[in-house]
Write a protein that holds these residues in place. Structure first.
Motif, PDB file in Angstrom:
ATOM      1  N   ALA A  24      31.621  -2.235 -22.653  1.00 37.23           N
ATOM      2  CA  ALA A  24      30.432  -1.388 -22.695  1.00 37.23           C
ATOM      3  C   ALA A  24      30.563  -0.411 -23.855  1.00 37.23           C
ATOM      4  O   ALA A  24      31.659   0.067 -24.158  1.00 37.23           O
ATOM      5  N   GLY A  25      29.446  -0.106 -24.505  1.00 39.24           N
ATOM      6  CA  GLY A  25      29.459   0.809 -25.640  1.00 39.24           C
ATOM      7  C   GLY A  25      28.486   1.961 -25.438  1.00 39.24           C
ATOM      8  O   GLY A  25      27.391   1.776 -24.895  1.00 39.24           O
ATOM      9  N   ILE A  26      28.888   3.150 -25.863  1.00 39.26           N
ATOM     10  CA  ILE A  26      28.031   4.336 -25.803  1.00 39.26           C
ATOM     11  C   ILE A  26      27.814   4.829 -27.223  1.00 39.26           C
ATOM     12  O   ILE A  26      28.767   5.216 -27.909  1.00 39.26           O
ATOM     13  N   ALA A  27      26.559   4.816 -27.669  1.00 36.86           N
ATOM     14  CA  ALA A  27      26.208   5.333 -28.986  1.00 36.86           C
ATOM     15  C   ALA A  27      25.661   6.742 -28.828  1.00 36.86           C
ATOM     16  O   ALA A  27      24.684   6.960 -28.110  1.00 36.86           O
ATOM     17  N   LEU A  28      26.289   7.706 -29.494  1.00 37.06           N
ATOM     18  CA  LEU A  28      25.891   9.108 -29.410  1.00 37.06           C
ATOM     19  C   LEU A  28      25.514   9.592 -30.811  1.00 37.06           C
ATOM     20  O   LEU A  28      26.305   9.477 -31.742  1.00 37.06           O
ATOM     21  N   ASP A  29      24.310  10.134 -30.950  1.00 38.87           N
ATOM     22  CA  ASP A  29      23.895  10.672 -32.244  1.00 38.87           C
ATOM     23  C   ASP A  29      22.788  11.684 -32.023  1.00 38.87           C
ATOM     24  O   ASP A  29      21.998  11.557 -31.078  1.00 38.87           O
ATOM     25  N   ILE A  30      22.721  12.672 -32.904  1.00 39.14           N
ATOM     26  CA  ILE A  30      21.712  13.725 -32.748  1.00 39.14           C
ATOM     27  C   ILE A  30      20.356  13.302 -33.298  1.00 39.14           C
ATOM     28  O   ILE A  30      19.335  13.913 -32.992  1.00 39.14           O
ATOM     29  N   SER A  31      20.326  12.250 -34.094  1.00 39.57           N
ATOM     30  CA  SER A  31      19.075  11.798 -34.699  1.00 39.57           C
ATOM     31  C   SER A  31      18.369  10.790 -33.798  1.00 39.57           C
ATOM     32  O   SER A  31      18.880   9.685 -33.564  1.00 39.57           O
ATOM     33  N   ARG A  32      17.176  11.142 -33.340  1.00 42.47           N
ATOM     34  CA  ARG A  32      16.395  10.192 -32.548  1.00 42.47           C
ATOM     35  C   ARG A  32      16.042   8.959 -33.378  1.00 42.47           C
ATOM     36  O   ARG A  32      15.970   7.850 -32.838  1.00 42.47           O
ATOM     37  N   HIS A  33      15.810   9.162 -34.651  1.00 44.18           N
ATOM     38  CA  HIS A  33      15.441   8.031 -35.511  1.00 44.18           C
ATOM     39  C   HIS A  33      16.590   7.017 -35.574  1.00 44.18           C
ATOM     40  O   HIS A  33      16.360   5.809 -35.573  1.00 44.18           O
ATOM     41  N   ALA A  34      17.821   7.530 -35.641  1.00 44.51           N
ATOM     42  CA  ALA A  34      18.976   6.634 -35.661  1.00 44.51           C
ATOM     43  C   ALA A  34      19.190   5.980 -34.300  1.00 44.51           C
ATOM     44  O   ALA A  34      19.461   4.776 -34.203  1.00 44.51           O
ATOM     45  N   ILE A  35      19.069   6.769 -33.237  1.00 47.22           N
ATOM     46  CA  ILE A  35      19.341   6.260 -31.895  1.00 47.22           C
ATOM     47  C   ILE A  35      18.326   5.196 -31.481  1.00 47.22           C
ATOM     48  O   ILE A  35      18.650   4.264 -30.730  1.00 47.22           O
ATOM     49  N   LYS A  36      17.111   5.280 -31.977  1.00 51.78           N
ATOM     50  CA  LYS A  36      16.133   4.217 -31.691  1.00 51.78           C
ATOM     51  C   LYS A  36      16.669   2.868 -32.155  1.00 51.78           C
ATOM     52  O   LYS A  36      16.492   1.845 -31.488  1.00 51.78           O
ATOM     53  N   ARG A  37      17.311   2.868 -33.312  1.00 55.98           N
ATOM     54  CA  ARG A  37      17.897   1.621 -33.825  1.00 55.98           C
ATOM     55  C   ARG A  37      19.165   1.256 -33.062  1.00 55.98           C
ATOM     56  O   ARG A  37      19.414   0.076 -32.790  1.00 55.98           O
ATOM     57  N   ALA A  38      19.982   2.252 -32.721  1.00 51.68           N
ATOM     58  CA  ALA A  38      21.214   1.978 -31.978  1.00 51.68           C
ATOM     59  C   ALA A  38      20.915   1.340 -30.627  1.00 51.68           C
ATOM     60  O   ALA A  38      21.689   0.510 -30.135  1.00 51.68           O
ATOM     61  N   ALA A  67      39.625  -2.894 -25.732  1.00 51.62           N
ATOM     62  CA  ALA A  67      38.933  -1.808 -25.033  1.00 51.62           C
ATOM     63  C   ALA A  67      37.901  -2.343 -24.049  1.00 51.62           C
ATOM     64  O   ALA A  67      37.224  -3.338 -24.304  1.00 51.62           O
ATOM     65  N   ALA A  68      37.768  -1.649 -22.921  1.00 50.86           N
ATOM     66  CA  ALA A  68      36.698  -1.942 -21.963  1.00 50.86           C
ATOM     67  C   ALA A  68      35.493  -1.040 -22.190  1.00 50.86           C
ATOM     68  O   ALA A  68      34.356  -1.414 -21.879  1.00 50.86           O
ATOM     69  N   VAL A  69      35.744   0.170 -22.720  1.00 52.48           N
ATOM     70  CA  VAL A  69      34.672   1.118 -23.031  1.00 52.48           C
ATOM     71  C   VAL A  69      34.925   1.679 -24.422  1.00 52.48           C
ATOM     72  O   VAL A  69      35.992   2.219 -24.699  1.00 52.48           O
ATOM     73  N   VAL A  70      33.934   1.528 -25.295  1.00 47.98           N
ATOM     74  CA  VAL A  70      34.001   2.076 -26.650  1.00 47.98           C
ATOM     75  C   VAL A  70      32.824   3.019 -26.829  1.00 47.98           C
ATOM     76  O   VAL A  70      31.682   2.663 -26.527  1.00 47.98           O
ATOM     77  N   ALA A  71      33.097   4.228 -27.287  1.00 50.83           N
ATOM     78  CA  ALA A  71      32.032   5.176 -27.609  1.00 50.83           C
ATOM     79  C   ALA A  71      32.081   5.472 -29.096  1.00 50.83           C
ATOM     80  O   ALA A  71      33.130   5.374 -29.733  1.00 50.83           O
ATOM     81  N   ASP A  72      30.931   5.820 -29.652  1.00 46.17           N
ATOM     82  CA  ASP A  72      30.835   6.155 -31.069  1.00 46.17           C
ATOM     83  C   ASP A  72      30.133   7.500 -31.180  1.00 46.17           C
ATOM     84  O   ASP A  72      28.939   7.620 -30.868  1.00 46.17           O
ATOM     85  N   ALA A  73      30.886   8.523 -31.589  1.00 39.30           N
ATOM     86  CA  ALA A  73      30.344   9.872 -31.739  1.00 39.30           C
ATOM     87  C   ALA A  73      29.830  10.038 -33.161  1.00 39.30           C
ATOM     88  O   ALA A  73      30.607  10.118 -34.102  1.00 39.30           O
ATOM     89  N   GLY A  74      28.504  10.074 -33.300  1.00 40.12           N
ATOM     90  CA  GLY A  74      27.882  10.032 -34.611  1.00 40.12           C
ATOM     91  C   GLY A  74      27.608   8.594 -35.001  1.00 40.12           C
ATOM     92  O   GLY A  74      27.915   8.154 -36.096  1.00 40.12           O
ATOM     93  N   ALA A  75      27.011   7.843 -34.072  1.00 39.75           N
ATOM     94  CA  ALA A  75      26.894   6.385 -34.198  1.00 39.75           C
ATOM     95  C   ALA A  75      25.866   5.939 -35.215  1.00 39.75           C
ATOM     96  O   ALA A  75      25.877   4.777 -35.629  1.00 39.75           O
ATOM     97  N   GLY A  76      24.954   6.815 -35.607  1.00 43.96           N
ATOM     98  CA  GLY A  76      23.906   6.392 -36.525  1.00 43.96           C
ATOM     99  C   GLY A  76      23.094   5.257 -35.945  1.00 43.96           C
ATOM    100  O   GLY A  76      22.645   5.306 -34.793  1.00 43.96           O
ATOM    101  N   THR A  77      22.929   4.203 -36.701  1.00 45.30           N
ATOM    102  CA  THR A  77      22.126   3.061 -36.260  1.00 45.30           C
ATOM    103  C   THR A  77      22.855   2.152 -35.283  1.00 45.30           C
ATOM    104  O   THR A  77      22.287   1.175 -34.800  1.00 45.30           O
TER     105      THR A  77
END
Length: 274
Positions: A108-122, A85-95
């Motif tokens: 390139a990777g896209i981390a998508l999550d509704i939790s700001r606390h998780a996305i800070k780590r991602a 893959a050239a582009v990987v996305a994670d829907a509900g990526a958590g950390t």
């Protein structure tokens, strides 16, 4: 970080492309979204509460448990599925743990999550992962047909949006717990059990837009000490339904360590032709 994926993101208000503008990202119509100092951007709109977004305690438990390598065999299996893959996305990526482990060199990777606390780590999980606060239940802030592999690991699913963002020939990879997953803990700690109808419901949810191309099982024997048991409970949906005091008493009654099996089901899907 965001620089690697900004061309793949779209404005959640007007659906136009986004560009970096100093400490924000902005579309051509002037909608602007601040980039947090941790490097992520929130593309959530409206004032609605974020539902059951992971709490700081849940995120910390997940980070500790995954960092110990307990689920590394699952991450390794996902990496093989993402190898080209050239582009990987994670829907509900958590950390961002699985996305960071699965991202091929140069991708390139896209981390998508509704939790700001998780996305800070991602946002810190990998130098080529762009982290975005987004709600999987809403239209994703990702361009049409832009993703080669879309990961969905123990997370909600939005079939219409998943099909929209995947490129022709792209792959959706869904990970769900199997019936045997952590069964001794489920029984002795009173945790939420895996729905026996889960596979059928998954087929019903995705089958209208996707065709299943693969089914694989990953099982890992684990000897978990009491802190790891508390972490694996605290990072999942049972955290919302378990009284901490009662849980602590039940954990103390377990052997230390306790032998369990982590059991996962991986299904792969491709979008059906319109």
């Amino acid at each position: 970080m965001l620089a690697d994926v900004i061309d793949l993101l779209i404005c959640p208000v007007c659906r136009e492309g986004l560009a970096r503008a100093g400490g924000a990202v902005r579309c051509g119509r002037g909608h602007s979204f601040d980039v947090a100092r941790q490097g992520y951007v929130s593309l959530l709109t409206g004032s609605a509460a974020p539902g059951t977004a992971d709490t700081p305690a849940m995120v910390a438990a997940r980070a500790d448990f995954l960092a110990a390598g307990h689920y590394a065999p699952l991450a390794d299996r996902l990496a093989r599925l993402c190898a080209d893959a050239a582009v990987v996305a994670d829907a509900g990526a958590g950390t961002g743990y699985y996305l960071a482990r699965a991202l091929p060199e140069g991708a390139a990777g896209i981390a998508l999550d509704i939790s700001r606390h998780a996305i800070k780590r991602a946002a810190r999980a990998h130098p080529r992962v762009g982290a975005v606060v987004a709600d999987v239940w809403r239209p994703l802030p990702v361009r049409d047909v832009s993703v080669d592999v879309l990961l969905n690991v123990f997370a909600p699913r939005n079939p219409a949006e998943f099909a929209r963002v995947l490129r022709p020939g792209g792959t959706l990879v869904v990970v769900t717990p199997a019936a045997r997953h952590l069964r001794p803990l489920v029984e002795r700690l009173g945790l939420l059990s895996v729905d026996e109808d889960k596979e059928r419901r998954l087929e019903e949810a995705l089958g209208g837009r996707f065709a299943r191309t693969g089914l694989d099982a990953v099982e890992v024997a684990l000897d978990l000490g009491h802190p790891a048991v508390e972490a694996v409970v605290g990072m999942g949906p049972s955290a919302w339904h378990t009284d901490p005091g009662t849980l602590a008493d039940r954990v103390r009654a377990l052997p230390d360590p306790v032998r369990v099996t982590a059991s996962f089901q991986i299904t792969t899907w491709v979008p059906r032709a319109c």
